[in-house]
Design a protein around this motif. Structure first.
Motif: not given
Length: 247
Positions: A214-219, A127-128, A180-186
Motif C-alpha cells: 500500500l502506498k501512503i498518499i496522505g494522512e 490504514h491505522g 490514520v494514513y490515506i493509502v493506495e493499493p498497488t
C-alpha cells in the motif's frame, strides 16, 4: 441505506442471529420472516431474504430466497451490498449443483469468482497504525502484526472507513501517536475474509487485504476515536485470538 442497529429490520435480524447462536433455529426463522414482512425497501428486503434462505428445508426453497436476495441486491448501488454478491452467487451455484443443474452452477460460480477478485470499492482507503510514516512510503506484508507481535502478517489490511482505521490505530501496539494514513493499493485486493459474511452478508465494514504494498498518499486529520470501554472490549477479543482474525 446506512447500516444501523436502530433500523427495525436490522434489529430483527440481529435478534434472529442471537437466537441462532443460542441454538433456537425455529424462533430465529420466525424473526427473519417477520423482518421480510416488515421490509419496505430493496436493502431491507435483500438482508431479510438472505437470512430467510438459511432456514429453508429444501434446496428449491433456499434457491428461491437466495435469488430474491440477489434480485434486490442488484438494485442497490452500494459497495457494502455489492460486496455480498460473490457469496450470494456462490450459494446459488451450490443450490444448482445440489439440484443437478451443472450449467447454472458453473455460470454462478464464475460470477462469484469474478466479483470476488474485483471488488467494486474504489475508496478512498485508510490504514491505522502508530508508526510514523511519510507520504510516498509503502506498507508491505510480511511484517509483525500491529496487535500481536508474535504473528507474521501474510497480508496488509486497510479499510474505506476512516473511523475503522482509527480503531485499528488505537489498538495497535506501541506508544506512538495514533495515525490514520490515506493509502493506495498497488495491486489486487480482496474483501477481508475474517469479517466478510461472518454475520451480515457482504462487507459492511468495507475492510480489505492485499499481498501487494500500500502506498501512503496522505494522512487523515480527523476521525471518531473509540471510547475506553469499547476499546477494552476489542483488546480482549484480540487477546483471545489465535491469529485467525488478524491474519
Amino acid at each position: 441505506m446506512e447500516f444501523s442497529p436502530f433500523n427495525n429490520v436490522i434489529k430483527l435480524c440481529l435478534q434472529g442471529m442471537s437466537l441462532e447462536e443460542n441454538n433456537k433455529p425455529d424462533e430465529a426463522a420466525g424473526l427473519f420472516m417477520q423482518a421480510w414482512e416488515e421490509a419496505t425497501n430493496d436493502h431491507e428486503k435483500f438482508l431479510a431474504a438472505h437470512y430467510v434462505s438459511r432456514h429453508q428445508k429444501t434446496v428449491s426453497e433456499k434457491l428461491k430466497w437466495l435469488e430474491t436476495a440477489l434480485e434486490n441486491a442488484l438494485k442497490i448501488n452500494d459497495d457494502t451490498v455489492k460486496s455480498a454478491l460473490p457469496s450470494l452467487y456462490a450459494n446459488i451455484a451450490q443450490c444448482y449443483e445440489d439440484s443437478g443443474n451443472a450449467e447454472k452452477a458453473k455460470e454462478n460460480s464464475e460470477l462469484a469468482l469474478e466479483l470476488k477478485n474485483n471488488p467494486s470499492d474504489k475508496g478512498p482507503f485508510y490504514h491505522g497504525t502508530k508508526a510514523d510514516l511519510q507520504v510516498g512510503d509503502v506498507l508491505t506484508a510480511g511484517g509483525n502484526s500491529n496487535y500481536k507481535s508474535e504473528f507474521k502478517m501474510n497480508h496488509i489490511y486497510f479499510t474505506a472507513l476512516v473511523n475503522g482505521a482509527g480503531l485499528a490505530a488505537a489498538l495497535a501496539k506501541g506508544d506512538g501517536k495514533e495515525r490514520v494514513y490515506i493509502v493506495e493499493p498497488t495491486g489486487n485486493y480482496e474483501n477481508d475474509p475474517n469479517l466478510t459474511d461472518k454475520k451480515f452478508p457482504g462487507n459492511p465494514t468495507r475492510s480489505y487485504r492485499s499481498e501487494s504494498p500500500l502506498k501512503i498518499i496522505g494522512e487523515a486529520a480527523e476521525w471518531v476515536r473509540p471510547g475506553t470501554e469499547e476499546l477494552q472490549k476489542f483488546r480482549e477479543k484480540l487477546e483471545d485470538s489465535k491469529g485467525e482474525i488478524i491474519n
